[in-house]
Design an enzyme around this catalytic site. Structure first.
Site, PDB file in Angstrom:
ATOM      1  CB  SER A   1      39.643  40.946  44.214  1.00 48.76           C
ATOM      2  OG  SER A   1      38.326  40.439  44.198  1.00 48.76           O
TER       3      SER A   1
ATOM      4  CE  LYS B   1      42.825  41.589  47.922  1.00 47.24           C
ATOM      5  NZ  LYS B   1      44.228  41.156  47.879  1.00 47.24           N
TER       6      LYS B   1
ATOM      7  CE1 TYR C   1      40.057  40.374  50.141  1.00 49.42           C
ATOM      8  CE2 TYR C   1      38.129  40.442  48.714  1.00 49.42           C
ATOM      9  CZ  TYR C   1      39.447  40.074  48.939  1.00 49.42           C
ATOM     10  OH  TYR C   1      40.143  39.419  47.951  1.00 49.42           O
TER      11      TYR C   1
HETATM   12  P1  NAD Z   1      44.958  32.328  51.327  1.00 49.40           P
HETATM   13  O1  NAD Z   1      44.391  32.794  52.614  1.00 49.40           O
HETATM   14  O2  NAD Z   1      44.884  30.876  51.024  1.00 49.40           O
HETATM   15  O3  NAD Z   1      46.474  32.790  51.189  1.00 49.40           O
HETATM   16  C1  NAD Z   1      46.957  33.972  51.762  1.00 49.40           C
HETATM   17  C2  NAD Z   1      48.240  33.640  52.483  1.00 49.40           C
HETATM   18  O4  NAD Z   1      48.740  34.839  53.064  1.00 49.40           O
HETATM   19  C3  NAD Z   1      48.047  32.647  53.628  1.00 49.40           C
HETATM   20  O5  NAD Z   1      48.987  31.605  53.495  1.00 49.40           O
HETATM   21  C4  NAD Z   1      48.287  33.457  54.891  1.00 49.40           C
HETATM   22  O6  NAD Z   1      48.867  32.677  55.921  1.00 49.40           O
HETATM   23  C5  NAD Z   1      49.200  34.553  54.375  1.00 49.40           C
HETATM   24  N1  NAD Z   1      49.140  35.807  55.114  1.00 49.40           N
HETATM   25  C6  NAD Z   1      48.040  36.542  55.443  1.00 49.40           C
HETATM   26  N2  NAD Z   1      48.395  37.636  56.138  1.00 49.40           N
HETATM   27  C7  NAD Z   1      49.752  37.615  56.226  1.00 49.40           C
HETATM   28  C8  NAD Z   1      50.702  38.480  56.814  1.00 49.40           C
HETATM   29  N3  NAD Z   1      50.328  39.577  57.479  1.00 49.40           N
HETATM   30  N4  NAD Z   1      52.002  38.173  56.715  1.00 49.40           N
HETATM   31  C9  NAD Z   1      52.395  37.059  56.055  1.00 49.40           C
HETATM   32  N5  NAD Z   1      51.545  36.190  55.495  1.00 49.40           N
HETATM   33  C10 NAD Z   1      50.233  36.471  55.569  1.00 49.40           C
HETATM   34  O7  NAD Z   1      44.246  33.177  50.171  1.00 49.40           O
HETATM   35  P2  NAD Z   1      44.296  32.975  48.606  1.00 49.40           P
HETATM   36  O8  NAD Z   1      42.961  32.508  48.170  1.00 49.40           O
HETATM   37  O9  NAD Z   1      45.498  32.227  48.220  1.00 49.40           O
HETATM   38  O10 NAD Z   1      44.413  34.496  48.136  1.00 49.40           O
HETATM   39  C11 NAD Z   1      45.643  35.094  47.844  1.00 49.40           C
HETATM   40  C12 NAD Z   1      45.415  36.551  47.477  1.00 49.40           C
HETATM   41  O11 NAD Z   1      44.508  36.611  46.376  1.00 49.40           O
HETATM   42  C13 NAD Z   1      44.776  37.380  48.590  1.00 49.40           C
HETATM   43  O12 NAD Z   1      45.366  38.661  48.583  1.00 49.40           O
HETATM   44  C14 NAD Z   1      43.315  37.462  48.177  1.00 49.40           C
HETATM   45  O13 NAD Z   1      42.690  38.628  48.671  1.00 49.40           O
HETATM   46  C15 NAD Z   1      43.437  37.489  46.666  1.00 49.40           C
HETATM   47  N6  NAD Z   1      42.218  37.003  46.005  1.00 49.40           N
HETATM   48  C16 NAD Z   1      41.760  35.756  46.296  1.00 49.40           C
HETATM   49  C17 NAD Z   1      40.578  35.304  45.701  1.00 49.40           C
HETATM   50  C18 NAD Z   1      40.028  33.937  46.019  1.00 49.40           C
HETATM   51  O14 NAD Z   1      38.865  33.683  45.745  1.00 49.40           O
HETATM   52  N7  NAD Z   1      40.795  33.020  46.584  1.00 49.40           N
HETATM   53  C19 NAD Z   1      39.890  36.129  44.805  1.00 49.40           C
HETATM   54  C20 NAD Z   1      40.411  37.405  44.523  1.00 49.40           C
HETATM   55  C21 NAD Z   1      41.589  37.826  45.130  1.00 49.40           C
HETATM   56  C1  UD1 Z   2      32.921  36.196  46.959  1.00 46.69           C
HETATM   57  C2  UD1 Z   2      33.112  37.558  47.570  1.00 46.69           C
HETATM   58  C3  UD1 Z   2      34.104  38.341  46.728  1.00 46.69           C
HETATM   59  C4  UD1 Z   2      35.421  37.584  46.613  1.00 46.69           C
HETATM   60  C5  UD1 Z   2      35.141  36.201  46.031  1.00 46.69           C
HETATM   61  C6  UD1 Z   2      36.384  35.369  46.036  1.00 46.69           C
HETATM   62  C7  UD1 Z   2      31.000  38.014  48.731  1.00 46.69           C
HETATM   63  C8  UD1 Z   2      29.752  38.852  48.736  1.00 46.69           C
HETATM   64  N1  UD1 Z   2      31.832  38.235  47.680  1.00 46.69           N
HETATM   65  O1  UD1 Z   2      32.426  36.385  45.653  1.00 46.69           O
HETATM   66  O2  UD1 Z   2      34.349  39.606  47.303  1.00 46.69           O
HETATM   67  O3  UD1 Z   2      36.324  38.268  45.767  1.00 46.69           O
HETATM   68  O4  UD1 Z   2      34.162  35.536  46.854  1.00 46.69           O
HETATM   69  O5  UD1 Z   2      36.211  34.225  45.270  1.00 46.69           O
HETATM   70  O6  UD1 Z   2      31.245  37.229  49.615  1.00 46.69           O
HETATM   71  N2  UD1 Z   2      26.486  30.760  46.711  1.00 46.69           N
HETATM   72  C9  UD1 Z   2      25.414  29.965  47.106  1.00 46.69           C
HETATM   73  N3  UD1 Z   2      25.558  29.239  48.253  1.00 46.69           N
HETATM   74  C10 UD1 Z   2      26.697  29.246  49.011  1.00 46.69           C
HETATM   75  C11 UD1 Z   2      27.784  30.056  48.586  1.00 46.69           C
HETATM   76  C12 UD1 Z   2      27.628  30.815  47.432  1.00 46.69           C
HETATM   77  O7  UD1 Z   2      24.371  29.924  46.454  1.00 46.69           O
HETATM   78  O8  UD1 Z   2      26.751  28.570  50.054  1.00 46.69           O
HETATM   79  C13 UD1 Z   2      26.350  31.524  45.458  1.00 46.69           C
HETATM   80  C14 UD1 Z   2      26.487  33.025  45.626  1.00 46.69           C
HETATM   81  O9  UD1 Z   2      25.251  33.608  45.914  1.00 46.69           O
HETATM   82  C15 UD1 Z   2      27.058  33.427  44.264  1.00 46.69           C
HETATM   83  C16 UD1 Z   2      27.910  32.218  43.840  1.00 46.69           C
HETATM   84  O10 UD1 Z   2      27.421  31.129  44.616  1.00 46.69           O
HETATM   85  O11 UD1 Z   2      26.012  33.581  43.332  1.00 46.69           O
HETATM   86  C17 UD1 Z   2      29.388  32.395  44.106  1.00 46.69           C
HETATM   87  O12 UD1 Z   2      29.586  32.751  45.470  1.00 46.69           O
HETATM   88  P1  UD1 Z   2      31.052  32.850  46.126  1.00 46.69           P
HETATM   89  O13 UD1 Z   2      31.812  31.615  45.826  1.00 46.69           O
HETATM   90  O14 UD1 Z   2      30.877  33.225  47.557  1.00 46.69           O
HETATM   91  O15 UD1 Z   2      31.758  33.997  45.296  1.00 46.69           O
HETATM   92  P2  UD1 Z   2      31.310  35.523  45.040  1.00 46.69           P
HETATM   93  O16 UD1 Z   2      30.056  35.849  45.730  1.00 46.69           O
HETATM   94  O17 UD1 Z   2      31.383  35.764  43.582  1.00 46.69           O
END
Ligand code: NAD
Ligand code: UD1
Length: 336
Positions: free
Chosen positions: A124, A152, A148
């Site tokens: 991330s 990572k 969190y």
């Molecule tokens: P998600 O929660 O939709 O998917 C994660 C999946 O992992 C889920 O299906 C959950 O059931 C499974 N899981 C969690 N713990 C588990 C365990 N102990 N054993 C087996 N399965 C398990 O999340 P996502 O948005 O698809 O994210 C996937 C990865 O990407 C995560 O590692 C997350 O931290 C990373 N990531 C996501 C974002 C985002 O904004 N979505 C941003 C940066 C990084």
């Molecule tokens: C958040 C997480 C980041 C994670 C990412 C995943 C925090 C502080 N950071 O990032 O660790 O990797 O999600 O996608 O939670 N906003 C509003 N109103 C809302 C929600 C968000 O104004 O109800 C604004 C926030 O202030 C920000 C932008 O929208 O400026 C994006 O927010 P968000 O989607 O939560 O993502 P990040 O903060 O970038």
């Protein structure tokens, strides 16, 4: 190739599964369903025309993982499984360390046991902490600002140690910026449990009439319109980035970090406007105080992904909003 996706039933994993299945890979989804639903399996099959293998199990069980890796002759693991809510991680840090860090240790043990040395990790952009310069490239100093983010960062450090200890490992940490959007079919997408914390799912629920209005967290940032700027990336672009990384990894031993972002930042108000236009719905909002821990702006330098993987994001903001809206409005509770 035989690939195993931990967390493959989740938001990002399910989209990656579709792309890999359509490219002819043999896909095994390994998920305990703690944040996903079994229905996703049929939906992946409906889109891809092939049913992936599904194993309902926890990554903290090295035994179950070892069995799965052996039984399906896995060659590469894509590691998505993890908990991802920043606020929750500050309340239950032990759960986050146990699941994310502990789960990764158990995965690495199972991979060592079975001799698999190829791994794509869901990293991330949170590992960059408060940006010291923009756009963020992979050489930017690393720093975690919440539990969190620390999980990572710990995992990345663990993977670098592992790679230094054994030159046979091929590892890529893909540092995602802000994944949004859904598959164009509207069948799979992001379905947060309870009130969403992230911007796009929140806006979508406001547009659907399920939530009254969006709180815009701060309009006094040093950005063009005063609201926070982020690098939103379409989840299908992200999925294609994984495909590219999978091919690239074959010829690249070591542990590598690569940003997956677009390089383009959008403000909260630009997101509201784009979503209202794509959904043809009002998105009422009010200006609220800044959210603790937020930064003004965060966006990627995506050059390394282009140079190394030959990948760059193709889909724009209208597509991100339209696909999210299609997914949300096709759910019974989303019709507003
Ligand atoms: P998600 O929660 O939709 O998917 C994660 C999946 O992992 C889920 O299906 C959950 O059931 C499974 N899981 C969690 N713990 C588990 C365990 N102990 N054993 C087996 N399965 C398990 O999340 P996502 O948005 O698809 O994210 C996937 C990865 O990407 C995560 O590692 C997350 O931290 C990373 N990531 C996501 C974002 C985002 O904004 N979505 C941003 C940066 C990084
Ligand atoms: C958040 C997480 C980041 C994670 C990412 C995943 C925090 C502080 N950071 O990032 O660790 O990797 O999600 O996608 O939670 N906003 C509003 N109103 C809302 C929600 C968000 O104004 O109800 C604004 C926030 O202030 C920000 C932008 O929208 O400026 C994006 O927010 P968000 O989607 O939560 O993502 P990040 O903060 O970038």
């Amino acid at each position: 190739m035989n690939v195993l996706l931990t967390g493959g039933m989740g938001y990002i994993g399910s989209h990656v599964a579709v792309v890999l299945l359509q490219a002819g890979h043999h896909v095994v989804l390994y998920d305990n369903l703690c944040n996903s639903e079994i229905e996703t399996l049929a939906r992946i099959e409906q889109i891809a025309g092939v049913r992936p293998t599904f194993i309902q199990a926890d990554i903290r069980s090295a035994k179950a993982l070892t069995d799965a890796l052996k039984h399906h002759a896995i060659e590469t693991v894509l590691h998505f499984a993890g908990l991802k809510a920043v606020g929750e991680s500050a309340i239950n840090p032990v759960d986050y360390y146990a699941n994310n860090v502990g789960g990764t240790v158990s995965l690495l043990e199972a991979m060592r046991e079975t001799g698999i040395r190829s791994l794509v990790f869901s990293g991330s952009a949170t590992v960059y902490g408060e940006p010291q310069y923009l756009p963020l490239d992979e050489a930017h100093p690393l720093c975690a600002t919440n539990p969190y983010g620390r999980t990572k960062l710990h995992i990345e450090e663990m993977l670098r140690d592992l790679s230094a200890s054994d030159p046979l490992w091929r590892i890529v940490c893909l540092r995602y910026f802000n994944p949004v959007g859904a598959h164009e079919s509207g069948l799979i997408g992001e379905k947060p449990v309870g009130t969403p914390n992230n911007l796009m799912p929140y806006i979508a629920r406001v547009a659907a009439g399920e939530l009254k209005e969006l709180s815009v967290f701060g309009n006094d940032y040093p950005t063009p319109d005063g609201t926070g700027v982020r690098d939103y990336i379409h989840v299908m672009d992200l999925a294609e980035g994984h495909m590219a990384a999978l091919g690239w990894l074959t010829g690249h031993p070591g542990c590598h970090a690569i940003n997956l972002g677009t390089g383009q930042g959008y403000s909260v108000l630009e997101m509201v406007k784009a979503f209202a236009s794509a959904s043809e719905r009002d998105v009422p909002y009010q200006i609220a105080p800044r959210r603790a821990g937020d930064v003004a702006a965060c966006y990627a330098n995506p050059e390394k992904a282009l140079k190394e993987l030959g990948w760059q994001a193709q889909r724009g903001l209208p597509d991100m909003c339209a696909s999210t809206w299609k997914f949300v409005s096709s759910r019974p509770e989303g019709r507003g």
